[in-house]
Scaffold this motif. Structure first.
Motif, short mmCIF file in Angstrom:
data_model
loop_
_atom_site.label_atom_id
_atom_site.label_comp_id
_atom_site.label_asym_id
_atom_site.label_seq_id
_atom_site.Cartn_x
_atom_site.Cartn_y
_atom_site.Cartn_z
N GLN A 278 0.83 -1.21 0.00
CA GLN A 278 0.00 0.00 0.00
C GLN A 278 0.86 1.26 0.00
N ALA A 279 1.94 1.25 0.80
CA ALA A 279 2.81 2.42 0.89
C ALA A 279 3.48 2.71 -0.45
N SER A 283 3.31 6.06 -2.88
CA SER A 283 4.59 6.74 -2.75
C SER A 283 4.53 8.14 -3.38
N PRO A 284 5.17 9.17 -2.76
CA PRO A 284 5.94 9.11 -1.51
C PRO A 284 5.04 8.97 -0.29
N ALA A 285 5.50 8.22 0.71
CA ALA A 285 4.69 7.94 1.89
C ALA A 285 5.59 7.68 3.09
N ILE A 286 4.96 7.73 4.26
CA ILE A 286 5.65 7.46 5.52
C ILE A 286 4.92 6.34 6.24
N ILE A 287 5.67 5.37 6.76
CA ILE A 287 5.12 4.32 7.61
C ILE A 287 5.63 4.55 9.03
N PHE A 288 4.70 4.60 10.00
CA PHE A 288 5.11 4.75 11.40
C PHE A 288 4.70 3.51 12.18
N GLY A 326 13.78 0.57 -3.62
CA GLY A 326 14.69 1.32 -4.49
C GLY A 326 14.75 2.74 -3.98
N THR A 327 15.75 3.48 -4.40
CA THR A 327 15.89 4.85 -3.90
C THR A 327 14.83 5.77 -4.48
N ASP A 328 14.10 5.30 -5.50
CA ASP A 328 13.11 6.17 -6.12
C ASP A 328 11.70 5.92 -5.59
N THR A 329 11.55 5.03 -4.62
CA THR A 329 10.20 4.74 -4.12
C THR A 329 9.73 5.80 -3.13
N SER A 330 10.66 6.50 -2.47
CA SER A 330 10.32 7.58 -1.54
C SER A 330 9.37 7.11 -0.44
#
Length: 640
Positions: A278-279, A283-288, A326-330
């Motif tokens: 889902q994240a 993307s871009p997203a934050i998981i806490f 990957g570095t582009d998933t943000s």
């Protein structure tokens, strides 16, 4: 609203099943054809007897093999039918069928019915090829009830509505993370987070990464994959994450480490996969992940049997997902814990949690800022001194300060005040630190004298020692589990020297020493004092390397690896030396306290008498007896 949106909002409700079952019962009751009472079995000869006596009202023949007999109301009063129930389970009169029978020869039976109807001994009869719809429902009712119960239990076991599929059994592997985005009204921002300047700066930078990644990637930098918030309970780790959710204009997935844990095997790993899927889609997203130690503990420490460990499987999947970006998933993972020492090393390495942000207890300036945040909604007196409140709460976390403010408001309301004042806050601190006052506790005069001597001993010794914490007040009013208490205002030191620790231990032993000096007896009242000094002495010897005999050595393991060992990290001979040194340190400070009190015995008695009379004494009372403290300095100097 589109059809797709309507379908997504559709949720299955188990009450529908209960409603359907209730409707079936109502329909059966209205139809009047239901078997609320099970009919009795009879024979053909008995039936013929009822028929000849004119007691039968109606007969229904099913499949030319069996029949149901309905009696006339007046026939039910006859003695021969006394065994029949007069009412059904709902309390209504029993309207039948009253008897059932196997008819045998159908032609003879039909002829008998025709003759009875001609003779007006039978009102009517009817032939049916099968039972009616109501009987079919009655047969299906147990199956419907079992099916409804099964669906209800499956919903309960699946967590009562897990996200993604309406909470049914098939959605048990879905992530239970709560999504915050631009559609959600998240009001917490960085302005609501007082203090924590260093942590806020790093967290704000992470938010900036997601808002404007090009600024960093243009220079060849890579967006960090994870940040771990570490610190004592109540310092604001979760609050910082809420502020990130309020500030970041990106999807924010929030959940607890325990949300991955389920009774079914493989569910934790499935939820991790679904969460990261889902994240990535948003993307871009934050998981806490709050309290990540629930699933992130070091592997192989608790699984002594070698069997399948669901928590380890969940952690393995989490490690795989975090390293698979990957570095582009943000997508950035934030996590919070107060047990960083027990986390798995693979979780802590660079490339997973790139940063560890330490959220420490607030200092005096940060406590002032926190007080100002929590005082804002309170009705307080004008010119309330927040500097004074900050000085009175050393070692308090942000959650403790919030509790102090709330407790002060409750105390003010209890005393029918229109505004919260300084004394309410002092009472709130006393309530939180010492517990509730128990003025009605039964204490004899001898016990009261002993408590007064004990507390006066603490006050006297601490007054005479340079490095002991300055006294605020002493009371002999019972609070919580203690019979008396002394309040101090300790200095906020970054490092502690041996003479400071020894002075504190000596002041702590002052209570028992006073009992020895005055009564030449000791009591059980010094339990908490003994516990405190024993911990301090053990720390001096085994943790900080402050003992001359053992030298510069520590047995403390910051990684927490020794927590699972069954053996001590030192020999039996060293263990004996440690015990001896701890005892020597404590006894030396006890004798030192006795010596100080013998030199000031008159003043000790005088202080105890004032305590018995007033029950509470303050710093001013000690200055009257002992004079000014020679080595007193400003309680809190400005730290540059």
């Amino acid at each position: 609203m589109s059809n797709e949106t309507k379908q997504n909002n559709f949720k299955f409700n188990p009450w529908w099943i209960y409603g359907i079952i209730a409707a079936i019962f109502v329909a059966m009751w209205i139809s009047g054809q239901s078997r609320w009472v099970e009919p009795s079995k009879t024979s053909v000869s008995k039936f013929n007897e009822f028929l000849n006596l004119g007691q039968v009202d109606k007969v229904v023949v099913y499949n030319k093999s069996s029949a149901e007999v309905f009696l006339k109301p007046e026939a039910l009063k006859q003695t021969m039918h006394k065994d029949l129930p007069k009412k059904d389970i709902l309390g209504n009169p029993n309207t039948g069928p009253h008897y059932t029978l196997e008819i045998g020869n159908d032609e003879l039976f039909q002829k008998k019915l025709e003759e009875a109807q001609t003779a007006k001994k039978l009102t009517s009869y009817d032939y049916k090829t099968s039972s009616d719809f109501t009987d079919l429902l009655i047969n299906l009712l147990p199956i419907i009830l079992l099916l409804g119960f099964w669906i209800f239990m499956m919903r309960r076991m699946s967590g009562g509505g897990a996200g993604g599929g309406g909470g049914q059994i098939f959605s048990i592997g879905k992530s239970k993370a709560k999504l915050f985005d631009e559609k959600n009204d998240v009001k917490t921002t960085f302005k609501d987070v007082a203090g924590l300047e260093g942590a806020k700066e790093e967290i704000q930078e992470i938010v900036e990464f997601l808002k404007n990644p090009k600024k960093y990637t243009d220079l060849g930098g890579k967006i960090p994959k994870g940040a771990l918030l570490v610190g004592p309970p109540g310092t604001g780790k979760t609050l910082l994450a809420k502020a990130v959710a309020g500030e970041a204009k990106v999807p924010f997935f929030s959940l607890s480490g325990s949300d991955f844990v389920e009774m079914f095997v493989g569910v934790g790993a499935s939820r991790v996969r679904d969460l990261f899927k889902q994240a990535k889609e948003k993307s871009p997203a934050i998981i806490f992940i709050d309290e990540i130690d629930a699933v992130g503990r070091a592997r192989g420490k608790n699984n002594f049997s070698g069997s399948n460990d669901e928590r380890e499987n969940t952690l393995n999947q989490l490690l795989t997902e975090m390293d698979g970006f990957g570095t582009d998933t943000s997508v950035i993972v934030l996590a919070a814990t107060n047990r960083a020492d027990v986390l798995d090393k693979a979780l802590m390495r660079a490339g997973r949690f790139d940063r560890q942000i330490y959220v420490d207890l607030p200092d005096i300036r940060e406590r002032k800022e926190i007080f100002e945040v929590h005082l804002a909604p309170l009705k307080k007196v004008e010119n309330l001194d927040t500097d004074f409140l900050a000085k009175q709460t050393p070692g308090f976390s942000g959650a403790d300060i919030a509790n102090v403010c709330n407790e002060a408001a409750l105390i003010a309301a209890r005393n029918n005040k229109t505004a919260v004042d300084k004394q309410d806050f002092l009472d709130a601190v006393d309530r939180i630190v010492g517990g509730l006052e128990k003025k009605n506790k039964i204490i004899t005069a001898d016990e009261k004298k002993a408590i007064a001597i004990h507390e006066a001993g603490h006050a006297t010794v601490s007054w005479m020692l340079e490095h002991a914490a300055p006294l605020v007040k002493v009371t002999i009013v019972p609070r919580g589990q203690s019979l008396g208490a002394a309040w101090y205002l300790p200095e906020e030191r970054q490092i502690v020297r041996p003479d400071q620790m020894l002075d504190e231990m000596c002041a702590t032993m002052g209570g028992r020493a006073a009992e020895k000096v005055i009564f030449d007896k000791i009591s059980t009242g010094a339990l908490s004092d003994l516990e405190k000094v024993t911990k301090q002495a053990r720390a001096m010897v085994t943790v900080y390397g402050l003992n001359d005999k053992l030298g510069n050595i520590t047995y403390y393991d910051s990684s927490g690896q020794t927590d699972y060992n069954f053996s001590k990290p030192y020999s039996e001979e060293t263990a004996r030396t440690i015990d001896q040194e701890i005892s020597v340190i404590i006894e030396k400070q006890y004798q030192r306290a006795i010596q100080i009190l013998q030199e000031n015995k008159d003043k000790l008695n005088q202080l105890a008498d004032i305590l018995i009379e007033k029950e509470v004494i303050f710093k001013d009372d000690l200055e009257t007896i002992f004079g000014k403290r020679p080595f007193d300095k400003a309680l809190h100097e400005e730290i540059v």
